[in-house]
Design a protein around this motif. Sequence first.
Motif, PDB file in Angstrom:
ATOM      1  N   UNK A  24       0.847  -1.175   0.071  1.00  0.00           N
ATOM      2  CA  UNK A  24      -0.074   0.035   0.190  1.00  0.00           C
ATOM      3  C   UNK A  24       0.727   1.270   0.001  1.00  0.00           C
ATOM      4  N   UNK A  37      -4.702   1.061 -10.510  1.00  0.00           N
ATOM      5  CA  UNK A  37      -5.175   1.471  -9.252  1.00  0.00           C
ATOM      6  C   UNK A  37      -5.990   0.478  -8.517  1.00  0.00           C
ATOM      7  N   UNK A  40      -3.595  -1.944  -6.974  1.00  0.00           N
ATOM      8  CA  UNK A  40      -2.978  -1.303  -5.874  1.00  0.00           C
ATOM      9  C   UNK A  40      -3.834  -1.087  -4.483  1.00  0.00           C
ATOM     10  N   UNK A  41      -5.370  -0.988  -4.964  1.00  0.00           N
ATOM     11  CA  UNK A  41      -6.006  -0.664  -3.767  1.00  0.00           C
ATOM     12  C   UNK A  41      -6.689  -2.004  -3.306  1.00  0.00           C
ATOM     13  N   UNK A  42      -6.933  -3.025  -4.169  1.00  0.00           N
ATOM     14  CA  UNK A  42      -7.721  -3.970  -3.772  1.00  0.00           C
ATOM     15  C   UNK A  42      -7.115  -5.524  -3.642  1.00  0.00           C
TER      16      UNK A  42
END
Lengths: 95, 979
Positions: A24, A37, A40-42
């Motif tokens: 993260x 994204x 990266x986020x999930x």
Amino acid sequence: MRITCPLCGARDRREFTYYGASVYADRPAEGAAPEVWDDYLHLRDNPAGEITDLWYHELGCSAWIEVTRNTVTHAISATRLLADRATPTKKGARS
Amino acid sequence: MRIAGKGLVDRNTPVGFRFDGKDYTGFQGDTLASALLASGVRVFGRSFKYHRPRGVMTAGSEEPCALVTIGRGAAQVPNVRATVQEIHAALDARGQNAWPSVNVDLMAMNDLFSPFFSAGFYYKTFMWPRKFWESLYEPAIRRAAGLGALSRKHNEDHYEKAYAFCDLLVVGSGPAGLMAALAAGRAGADVILAEEDHVMGGRLLAEMQEVAGQPGADWAAGVLAELATMPNVRLMTRTSITGAYDGGTFGALERVGLHLARPPMDLPQECFWRIVAKRAILATGAHERPIAFPNNDRPGVMMAGAVRAYLNRFGVAPGQTVAVFGNNDDAHRTVRDLKAAGVKVSALIDVREEATAPDGATLHAGAQVVDTVGRKGLREVVIADRSGQITRIPCDCLAISGGWNPALHLACHMNGRPVWREEIAAFVPQPGMVPGLAVAGAANGTFSTQACLAEGLEAAKAALSELGRKAKAVDLPQAEDGAYRLRAFWEVRGGKHRAWLDFSNDVTTKDVRLAAQENYRSVEHMKRYTTQGMAPDQGKNSNVAALAVLADATGRGIPETGITTFRPPYVPISVAALGAGGQGAGFAPQRFTTSHQASVERGAPMVEAGLWYRPSYFPRPGDQSWLDACNREVGFVRDRVGVCDVSTLGKIDIQGADAGRFLDLVYTNTFSTLKPGRVRYGLMLREDGMVMDDGTTACLAEGHYLMTTTTAAAGQVMRHLDFVAQAHCPAWDVHMISATEQWAQFAVAGPLARELLNTLLEEPVDGDTVPFLGVAPVRVMGVAGRLFRISFSGELGYEIAVPARYGAALYRDLVARAENLGGGAYGMEALNVLRIEKGFITHAEIHGRVTAFDIGLQGMVSAKKDCIGKGASTRPGLSGPEREQMVGLKPVPGSKSIGAGAHLFDEGAEPVRVNDQGYVTSVCWSPTLNSHLGLGFLINGRARIGTRVRLVDHLRKTDVICEVVHPVFFDPEGGRARG
Ligand SMILES: [Zn+2]
């Protein structure tokens, strides 16, 4: 469970706030594609073995810490300040 | 029956107590079990399912049968083991699970229906019809089956929790534990020696044997006397180590006041400890295991080791005539001790054909006990020899021993698996199952006293070396070193009566075989199907025998069958001890503003805002309801002047040459261009593009900012800022710290706000000195403060901040001045109305699933720079007409009130989920606009302004037509705030 804060020493885990995998901290570059994204986020690995997580010494010195821990044995093999790592490479930049 | 001259209890100090309404007398040092046995009591309670009379099985914390309730009313504690509870003058204990008493139990008819209560009975017998389960079967079963009951009253007793740290934790004070503690103590290590009994010494107190040429108990006393003189050794009796956790952390339950007739007021009942130990030695000994034979649960059937403990430690003969039944040499020791004490031993029944008789005992080698007689207490046992010849042997106590299981539980708490050792027919721990923990003595499967002493010493030496300490010379004393020989023997076969495995939960060999027959062949399945090992003793007495029976029934060996998982706690822990300090007001920390007392004095109901307490409204005589007060306070601000404590908003002081650049990264809009003396509203996103928080940030000086967060998100924002700074820009010159509690801050809002402030500021302000969105240092009555020109009400508004120690005084002063001007204090209700009228958002709106686009603030996301959340907010689906967008909602005139949580539908549509168009987040009655108002989110809402929607709340039975309007209901041009 005890976590060794690089600044404060070994402390009870109740002093810390957990924040998931340390990837993260590797923020995509501005303009990265939505898939980057999303990743990266999930999306996170779920290894049976070593994992590096983020912990925040919230009831201590306010340091964010990278904690390397084994998910099978719970053994913590290393801790270091998040601020001490090398500048991360930015993923997915659109040149 | 007491034996003259035997035992370690203090015969000079008699202690009276009550059991089941009768008075008894024991001696100082007695447990409830030993004192009642001495008084000839045999029935202590009734069993879980069948209500069979039950006596005492053991002399330790593993007791499955003698569970009693102590105390009365709210202080009632169920399932206390009589073998652990010490007697005292105020002790009032009762047997359990029986009505009207343990001796006359009308519910014992369950025993006659036992065929219906076999394994899995509640899954099968009562399956049909299904609706009867909840209404009929389950309540009836719950009434009839069970152990002790809770009082259902609030527990007013005092419990505590505590932390301790040490170099070496020694668990258990038998020969191994004492040697370990002695060696480590002499070497200067910080040692905690924890013992769950009220006296240290372990089996040394219960056996007739010598250590270093003196009685074992005397040797233990000598070692303890030396340990007591060492400042580096902490001796903790009545302390059960309950769990082994990561990082050398151990849970421990100390019984602090439960043994005292009149505990001092400040003494807790129990204390839950978290002990952090660099190294630990587990010296918890072993549990003797019963043998399953028909009707083996009668009062008077007792573990052989327990018989010796009652005899040798408490001076109590558990029967007048004792028979002994076992499969190992240890059982023979029982015969020897009983005879030496003058107790009649009617027979020694040893399943081993090759067994030889100890002096003068009648040995039945190769025989087995096939039945017992005596409903409320054993009268005789029926034995069968090798040829099947039946003999009846009179006895009122049968001492049984099926061998010993190491008490290895703590070593297995971190998922380590023990291994089977054939020659002792038991599971033993493997090295390294818990990092830093070594196992010594009987807990390790080492049974001679000499070997236990040696292992304790060796374990201490190894721990000292790992700790970097030099061991001092410690002599290994001489002690009993006999071999422990046994033949694995689990159950007597072929009887027609039930043979118990788990006495606590009424599980018999038949239940385990039935489980296997019905294909619950895995030990974990069998456990859940039969409830084997799920009672308060957690199967300490029965698990190994049960899985031996399962192994036999499934044609496997014991190691292949495996053992169920060991989990904390090792002994039952009262929830009150685990949650000590967390009851009532202690449940969460309370944060009070400096104006708290003043608000309470004005009669304001205080409401929780996170951990803070804030005034809801300020009632006055004649108010019909809170709404009268709220309307009045809104009027103060709209027409005169109101004062409100806003100190709970998060304040983060941010400094450094790169502070402006940093704010640009965390806010969607630009702050690096903000000039000293100016304030700007900022919007903050999470990295996933959703709104995290909003608030104002003031530039106090070059490179010095003060950020304001919402009350709700103050902690989250602080955490976030620290993360962004340390993860993304560690090299920047930016530093931050929370200053929320250092400053008291009060909103002064309304047309007369400036007039009020100028009565107490040393230098009056005007619209130029502190313009709208300005900040300036001020002096108020000699105190340096800050004045912000910001408004959350839409009126001419200031917030004045002073160091927190002046907050209480300033608040009272401000309110008094406001009242002189026809205004006054306003609370959260009015604050909420004021902000809804202005369409200002709170976390009711920015609830974690809305984007800047959704709340209409997409224009605040600067195109010129990157910021946290910007990249992700451009993902498809996070903006556009399909999004629910924030709108104002105004019920058509004459409508009833509306409530937050209601959903929105097209006017003609049926109000069901598939037609859902959005929802309501905030509502109020606006005295300013004489209307109910709502804020909510509506699909493509901004394009629908001017249309009508149907607002339906199925819970509150609301069904109202609303006009969709711009969310700023009042003064949309903002002229009032700009003054
Ligand atoms: Zn720290």
